[in-house]
Design a protein around this motif. Sequence first.
Motif, PDB file in Angstrom:
ATOM      1  N   PHE A 188      -2.191   1.073  10.962  1.00 35.28           N
ATOM      2  CA  PHE A 188      -3.163   0.025  11.255  1.00 35.28           C
ATOM      3  C   PHE A 188      -4.487   0.236  10.511  1.00 35.28           C
ATOM      4  CE2 PHE A 188      -1.076  -0.816  15.639  1.00 35.28           C
ATOM      5  CZ  PHE A 188      -0.091  -1.557  15.009  1.00 35.28           C
ATOM      6  N   ALA A 189      -4.765   1.481  10.121  1.00 37.22           N
ATOM      7  CA  ALA A 189      -6.012   1.766   9.409  1.00 37.22           C
ATOM      8  C   ALA A 189      -5.904   1.504   7.912  1.00 37.22           C
ATOM      9  CB  ALA A 189      -6.424   3.224   9.637  1.00 37.22           C
ATOM     10  N   LEU A 190      -4.693   1.289   7.430  1.00 40.46           N
ATOM     11  CA  LEU A 190      -4.497   1.042   6.001  1.00 40.46           C
ATOM     12  C   LEU A 190      -5.027  -0.326   5.598  1.00 40.46           C
ATOM     13  CD1 LEU A 190      -0.830   2.342   5.580  1.00 40.46           C
ATOM     14  CD2 LEU A 190      -2.890   3.410   4.647  1.00 40.46           C
ATOM     15  N   PRO A 191      -5.378  -0.485   4.341  1.00 35.98           N
ATOM     16  CA  PRO A 191      -5.716  -1.832   3.849  1.00 35.98           C
ATOM     17  C   PRO A 191      -4.547  -2.785   4.109  1.00 35.98           C
ATOM     18  CG  PRO A 191      -6.286  -0.169   2.220  1.00 35.98           C
ATOM     19  CD  PRO A 191      -5.512   0.544   3.282  1.00 35.98           C
ATOM     20  N   SER A 192      -4.865  -4.004   4.383  1.00 37.37           N
ATOM     21  CA  SER A 192      -3.841  -4.973   4.797  1.00 37.37           C
ATOM     22  C   SER A 192      -2.739  -5.142   3.761  1.00 37.37           C
ATOM     23  CB  SER A 192      -4.488  -6.329   5.089  1.00 37.37           C
ATOM     24  OG  SER A 192      -5.188  -6.798   3.937  1.00 37.37           O
ATOM     25  N   ASP A 193      -3.058  -4.970   2.478  1.00 39.59           N
ATOM     26  CA  ASP A 193      -2.044  -5.171   1.455  1.00 39.59           C
ATOM     27  C   ASP A 193      -1.047  -4.017   1.385  1.00 39.59           C
ATOM     28  OD1 ASP A 193      -4.209  -3.603   0.511  1.00 39.59           O
ATOM     29  OD2 ASP A 193      -3.500  -3.832  -1.543  1.00 39.59           O
ATOM     30  N   VAL A 194      -1.400  -2.863   1.995  1.00 37.52           N
ATOM     31  CA  VAL A 194      -0.504  -1.709   1.973  1.00 37.52           C
ATOM     32  C   VAL A 194       0.330  -1.616   3.256  1.00 37.52           C
ATOM     33  CG1 VAL A 194      -0.427   0.821   1.821  1.00 37.52           C
ATOM     34  CG2 VAL A 194      -2.075  -0.458   0.472  1.00 37.52           C
ATOM     35  N   GLN A 195      -0.134  -2.223   4.327  1.00 38.37           N
ATOM     36  CA  GLN A 195       0.545  -2.085   5.613  1.00 38.37           C
ATOM     37  C   GLN A 195       2.023  -2.473   5.565  1.00 38.37           C
ATOM     38  OE1 GLN A 195      -1.411  -3.634   9.101  1.00 38.37           O
ATOM     39  NE2 GLN A 195      -3.402  -2.794   8.505  1.00 38.37           N
ATOM     40  N   PRO A 196       2.406  -3.575   4.911  1.00 39.00           N
ATOM     41  CA  PRO A 196       3.838  -3.898   4.866  1.00 39.00           C
ATOM     42  C   PRO A 196       4.678  -2.810   4.200  1.00 39.00           C
ATOM     43  CG  PRO A 196       2.525  -5.805   4.244  1.00 39.00           C
ATOM     44  CD  PRO A 196       1.587  -4.647   4.301  1.00 39.00           C
ATOM     45  N   GLN A 197       4.152  -2.168   3.140  1.00 34.82           N
ATOM     46  CA  GLN A 197       4.886  -1.089   2.481  1.00 34.82           C
ATOM     47  C   GLN A 197       5.049   0.106   3.413  1.00 34.82           C
ATOM     48  OE1 GLN A 197       2.138  -1.175  -1.108  1.00 34.82           O
ATOM     49  NE2 GLN A 197       4.001  -0.434  -2.086  1.00 34.82           N
ATOM     50  N   TYR A 198       3.949   0.498   4.038  1.00 38.90           N
ATOM     51  CA  TYR A 198       3.981   1.664   4.918  1.00 38.90           C
ATOM     52  C   TYR A 198       4.930   1.423   6.089  1.00 38.90           C
ATOM     53  CZ  TYR A 198       2.089   5.829   7.225  1.00 38.90           C
ATOM     54  OH  TYR A 198       1.939   7.070   7.795  1.00 38.90           O
ATOM     55  N   LYS A 199       4.866   0.227   6.649  1.00 40.44           N
ATOM     56  CA  LYS A 199       5.748  -0.113   7.768  1.00 40.44           C
ATOM     57  C   LYS A 199       7.207  -0.069   7.327  1.00 40.44           C
ATOM     58  CE  LYS A 199       6.355  -3.577  11.421  1.00 40.44           C
ATOM     59  NZ  LYS A 199       5.835  -4.846  11.992  1.00 40.44           N
ATOM     60  N   GLN A 200       7.496  -0.559   6.127  1.00 40.76           N
ATOM     61  CA  GLN A 200       8.857  -0.521   5.622  1.00 40.76           C
ATOM     62  C   GLN A 200       9.318   0.920   5.412  1.00 40.76           C
ATOM     63  OE1 GLN A 200      10.942  -3.107   5.378  1.00 40.76           O
ATOM     64  NE2 GLN A 200      12.544  -1.631   4.860  1.00 40.76           N
ATOM     65  N   ALA A 201       8.418   1.785   4.967  1.00 42.96           N
ATOM     66  CA  ALA A 201       8.765   3.203   4.796  1.00 42.96           C
ATOM     67  C   ALA A 201       9.110   3.834   6.143  1.00 42.96           C
ATOM     68  CB  ALA A 201       7.615   3.949   4.138  1.00 42.96           C
ATOM     69  N   MET A 202       8.378   3.470   7.189  1.00 42.72           N
ATOM     70  CA  MET A 202       8.684   3.977   8.524  1.00 42.72           C
ATOM     71  C   MET A 202      10.065   3.517   8.977  1.00 42.72           C
ATOM     72  SD  MET A 202       4.889   3.307  10.184  1.00 42.72           S
ATOM     73  CE  MET A 202       5.262   3.866  11.847  1.00 42.72           C
ATOM     74  N   ILE A 203      10.382   2.259   8.678  1.00 36.78           N
ATOM     75  CA  ILE A 203      11.693   1.721   9.054  1.00 36.78           C
ATOM     76  C   ILE A 203      12.809   2.429   8.282  1.00 36.78           C
ATOM     77  CG2 ILE A 203      13.149  -0.338   8.981  1.00 36.78           C
ATOM     78  CD1 ILE A 203      10.554  -1.986   9.429  1.00 36.78           C
ATOM     79  N   GLU A 204      12.594   2.632   6.990  1.00 36.39           N
ATOM     80  CA  GLU A 204      13.604   3.334   6.173  1.00 36.39           C
ATOM     81  C   GLU A 204      13.814   4.757   6.689  1.00 36.39           C
ATOM     82  OE1 GLU A 204      15.395   1.822   4.159  1.00 36.39           O
ATOM     83  OE2 GLU A 204      14.263   0.145   3.297  1.00 36.39           O
ATOM     84  N   THR A 205      12.739   5.403   7.119  1.00 41.12           N
ATOM     85  CA  THR A 205      12.857   6.752   7.666  1.00 41.12           C
ATOM     86  C   THR A 205      13.696   6.753   8.929  1.00 41.12           C
ATOM     87  OG1 THR A 205      10.706   7.389   6.744  1.00 41.12           O
ATOM     88  CG2 THR A 205      11.574   8.737   8.542  1.00 41.12           C
ATOM     89  N   ASP A 206      13.455   5.784   9.807  1.00 42.53           N
ATOM     90  CA  ASP A 206      14.237   5.692  11.045  1.00 42.53           C
ATOM     91  C   ASP A 206      15.711   5.436  10.753  1.00 42.53           C
ATOM     92  OD1 ASP A 206      12.078   6.171  12.652  1.00 42.53           O
ATOM     93  OD2 ASP A 206      11.631   4.065  13.027  1.00 42.53           O
ATOM     94  N   ASP A 207      15.987   4.787   9.621  1.00 42.00           N
ATOM     95  CA  ASP A 207      17.375   4.511   9.233  1.00 42.00           C
ATOM     96  C   ASP A 207      17.970   5.631   8.368  1.00 42.00           C
ATOM     97  OD1 ASP A 207      17.349   2.104  10.568  1.00 42.00           O
ATOM     98  OD2 ASP A 207      16.793   0.927   8.799  1.00 42.00           O
ATOM     99  N   TYR A 208      17.227   6.748   8.247  1.00 41.18           N
ATOM    100  CA  TYR A 208      17.668   7.911   7.463  1.00 41.18           C
ATOM    101  C   TYR A 208      17.803   7.600   5.973  1.00 41.18           C
ATOM    102  CZ  TYR A 208      18.771   9.577  12.141  1.00 41.18           C
ATOM    103  OH  TYR A 208      18.689   9.930  13.472  1.00 41.18           O
TER     104      TYR A 208
END
Length: 288
Positions: A188-208
């Motif tokens: 949430f502290a990231l610039p708005s243009d980076v948040q979708p990338q970071y969130k996707q990385a979190m999802i990919e991590t959860d999916d191994y």
Amino acid sequence: LGHFDNAVMLAPDYAPAYADRGEEYEYEYRYVEAVADYEMYLSLIEDDAELSLLFDVINSDDYYDDYYDEYGYYDEDIYYDSPEYIQPSLDRLKQYVELPTEALEQWQNAERAYYDDDENLVAIGHLDQVISLQPDFAEAYSLRGRIYYNDNDFENALPDLKAYITLVTDADMSNFEQTLVAEIETLFALPSDVQPQYKQAMIETDDYEYAKAIEIYTEVIESYPDIADVYFQRGQLYYYEDEFELALADLNHYVSMAGDDNPHADELSWMIDYLNESLASDNIVVED
């Protein structure tokens, strides 16, 4: 359970039978019986000087290190029968049985829906009821927050995880939740243009999908190299991928950036020690 009942009947002073039967009761959400068996187990251990000494030995770091060196894996079965493991379970289950009847039933239904049936929305409905009936029951916030987190609903996950951290009296019991909070707050502290990338990385991590997540975190670092937590996340993934040199470089860089404001200190300590030992055995030196 039938076999454990027979063991207890034939050898009423055999402590491990109570620990194992208590664990089975816990799996079946029969908390009252689990509490009784765990308490009996601990009382038998306490009265048995030989067993007490045994567990003092096996709970030491030296024992696990020696066992791992000899067999190549840790003897988890011994740990799970130790008082060090049973006592926290007993303390947690005592909180459950002290709940009002309706709140306890809703909590049992939530656990069944989540753990047995994989019905997250149903579980959340029961947890809503638990929290309404018993608003200071910390475990309900933890489970609901983790469900929201696993469903990538970070906006709802954050307040629940923070509520759990506030309610528990032992900070060590909330290490996992603190890690999740740090990840979400970083997002949430990231610039708005980076948040979708970071969130996707979190999802990919959860999916191994670690390689995909590493690629995304690398893109974020290229654009914003001063965000400490991204190095921690990528360093962990390098570790999982057995890229120890890259992992250690990222984790050391994270430590230097985070300073005293480091919610990952506990898990980092053993991970960095392990990486240093592994790389030292290969005569590899890693610069920050």
